[in-house]
Design a protein around this motif. Sequence first.
Motif, PDB file in Angstrom:
ATOM      1  N   ARG A 136      98.379  52.586  84.059  1.00  0.00           N
ATOM      2  CA  ARG A 136      96.176  53.140  84.246  1.00  0.00           C
ATOM      3  C   ARG A 136      96.264  52.384  82.475  1.00  0.00           C
ATOM      4  N   ILE A 137      96.901  52.879  81.532  1.00  0.00           N
ATOM      5  CA  ILE A 137      96.741  52.357  80.738  1.00  0.00           C
ATOM      6  C   ILE A 137      96.523  50.596  80.601  1.00  0.00           C
ATOM      7  N   ALA A 138      97.161  49.580  80.689  1.00  0.00           N
ATOM      8  CA  ALA A 138      97.852  48.401  81.277  1.00  0.00           C
ATOM      9  C   ALA A 138      96.109  47.911  82.039  1.00  0.00           C
ATOM     10  N   ALA A 139      96.105  48.906  83.056  1.00  0.00           N
ATOM     11  CA  ALA A 139      94.816  48.172  83.670  1.00  0.00           C
ATOM     12  C   ALA A 139      93.905  48.412  82.921  1.00  0.00           C
ATOM     13  N   VAL A 140      93.731  49.101  82.398  1.00  0.00           N
ATOM     14  CA  VAL A 140      92.484  49.071  80.991  1.00  0.00           C
ATOM     15  C   VAL A 140      92.416  47.942  79.782  1.00  0.00           C
ATOM     16  N   GLU A 141      93.717  47.927  79.793  1.00  0.00           N
ATOM     17  CA  GLU A 141      94.307  46.616  78.790  1.00  0.00           C
ATOM     18  C   GLU A 141      94.008  45.411  79.318  1.00  0.00           C
TER      19      GLU A 141
ATOM     20  N   VAL B 232      86.547  55.455  74.432  1.00  0.00           N
ATOM     21  CA  VAL B 232      86.721  53.709  74.404  1.00  0.00           C
ATOM     22  C   VAL B 232      85.747  53.107  75.152  1.00  0.00           C
ATOM     23  N   TYR B 233      84.836  52.406  75.457  1.00  0.00           N
ATOM     24  CA  TYR B 233      83.980  51.838  75.931  1.00  0.00           C
ATOM     25  C   TYR B 233      83.612  50.520  75.614  1.00  0.00           C
ATOM     26  N   GLY B 234      82.519  50.244  76.376  1.00  0.00           N
ATOM     27  CA  GLY B 234      82.283  48.150  76.661  1.00  0.00           C
ATOM     28  C   GLY B 234      81.329  47.678  77.739  1.00  0.00           C
ATOM     29  N   SER B 235      81.299  46.868  78.216  1.00  0.00           N
ATOM     30  CA  SER B 235      79.969  46.161  78.710  1.00  0.00           C
ATOM     31  C   SER B 235      80.904  45.963  79.917  1.00  0.00           C
ATOM     32  N   ILE B 236      79.962  46.307  80.522  1.00  0.00           N
ATOM     33  CA  ILE B 236      80.337  45.838  81.863  1.00  0.00           C
ATOM     34  C   ILE B 236      80.404  44.320  82.312  1.00  0.00           C
ATOM     35  N   VAL B 237      81.792  43.368  83.281  1.00  0.00           N
ATOM     36  CA  VAL B 237      81.181  42.677  83.119  1.00  0.00           C
ATOM     37  C   VAL B 237      81.751  42.387  85.000  1.00  0.00           C
ATOM     38  N   LEU B 238      82.516  42.544  85.575  1.00  0.00           N
ATOM     39  CA  LEU B 238      82.448  42.942  86.832  1.00  0.00           C
ATOM     40  C   LEU B 238      83.597  44.541  86.929  1.00  0.00           C
ATOM     41  N   ASN B 239      82.789  45.384  87.744  1.00  0.00           N
ATOM     42  CA  ASN B 239      83.561  46.949  87.460  1.00  0.00           C
ATOM     43  C   ASN B 239      85.053  46.433  88.132  1.00  0.00           C
ATOM     44  N   LYS B 240      85.839  47.568  87.278  1.00  0.00           N
ATOM     45  CA  LYS B 240      86.322  47.636  87.575  1.00  0.00           C
ATOM     46  C   LYS B 240      87.823  46.272  87.536  1.00  0.00           C
ATOM     47  N   ARG B 241      87.208  44.976  86.983  1.00  0.00           N
ATOM     48  CA  ARG B 241      87.636  44.338  86.900  1.00  0.00           C
ATOM     49  C   ARG B 241      87.030  43.229  85.490  1.00  0.00           C
ATOM     50  N   LYS B 242      86.294  43.603  85.198  1.00  0.00           N
ATOM     51  CA  LYS B 242      86.519  42.699  83.979  1.00  0.00           C
ATOM     52  C   LYS B 242      85.213  43.227  82.675  1.00  0.00           C
TER      53      LYS B 242
ATOM     54  N   ASP C 168      74.275  40.129  84.779  1.00  0.00           N
ATOM     55  CA  ASP C 168      74.431  40.295  85.606  1.00  0.00           C
ATOM     56  C   ASP C 168      74.955  41.846  86.092  1.00  0.00           C
ATOM     57  N   TRP C 169      73.622  42.363  85.058  1.00  0.00           N
ATOM     58  CA  TRP C 169      73.675  43.775  86.059  1.00  0.00           C
ATOM     59  C   TRP C 169      72.000  43.876  86.180  1.00  0.00           C
ATOM     60  N   PRO C 170      71.272  43.177  87.065  1.00  0.00           N
ATOM     61  CA  PRO C 170      70.207  42.739  87.074  1.00  0.00           C
ATOM     62  C   PRO C 170      68.783  44.949  86.484  1.00  0.00           C
ATOM     63  N   SER C 171      68.653  44.296  85.880  1.00  0.00           N
ATOM     64  CA  SER C 171      67.904  45.471  85.642  1.00  0.00           C
ATOM     65  C   SER C 171      67.052  45.818  86.412  1.00  0.00           C
ATOM     66  N   HIS C 172      66.427  45.093  87.670  1.00  0.00           N
ATOM     67  CA  HIS C 172      65.952  45.892  89.043  1.00  0.00           C
ATOM     68  C   HIS C 172      66.912  46.992  90.131  1.00  0.00           C
TER      69      HIS C 172
END
Length: 281
Positions: free
Chosen positions: A14-19, A63-73, A262-266
Amino acid sequence: MVDYLANTEINSQRIAAVESCFGASGQPLALPGRVLLGEGVLTKECRKKAKPRIFFLFNDILVYGSIVLNKRKYRSQHIIPLEEVTLEPLPETLQAKNRWMIKTAKKSFVVSAASTTERQEWISHIEECVRRQLLATGRQPSTEHAAPWIPDKATDICMRCTQTRFSALTRRHHCRKCGFVVCAECSRERFLLPRLSPKPLRVCSLCYRELAAQKRKEEEEEEEQSVGSPRQPAYLAGAICGASSGDDDDSDEDKEGSGDGDWPSHVEFYASGVSWSSFHS
């Protein structure tokens, strides 16, 4: 809690996947005894607008961050030691629900969950982790917290002089001490706030006067207690920097979410097919 997961293969995976999702821009997260307890998307109230952010709760850090591709990047990784965290539930309004504030000495901000149940799960899990961390480290709960920044849209005029109206040409700035939205004229001063930065930061005129007076008082008390020739007060020796026309970094949140195209405001956050919070057991 799931301490039994420490040093197990599933926890390591799980941790490796997050990294992997944060890539080379993120810091390594695997440590002996560290457990990934849960993860999910929360809405973080940023300077310009509320934005979805991915959050990961470990037994010792958040830990938190911005979403580029959910569960991928993901990117813009932020790591908060849990022993520095204090939570403050916020009242419900018609426009804002399921919110709470995450407060630390360096940064405080508001997040919200998709439901009341999810909000309570996050709060209870974080508070339990904080309690255990304080017990393990022998530290006392934090009492000093950074002021959360008031969102830009909260006011059209300077919150100090109440005269200057913001526009495309008249920028909003934030006082690093109180978090108020202020004009350039009302935030010309800089003051050293060691908890936030090693360099002097923008503060509003009122906070500057209060901080300068406090610093003078502390220096005078130190001089009275010291023996020998008096020292030059630190506030005259560079601890406080005066007016400056230069612009410090007033766009922390904008940089944090610079890829939100990549996350449209609408798109409605809670109707976009995202898998929301899950806590491991």
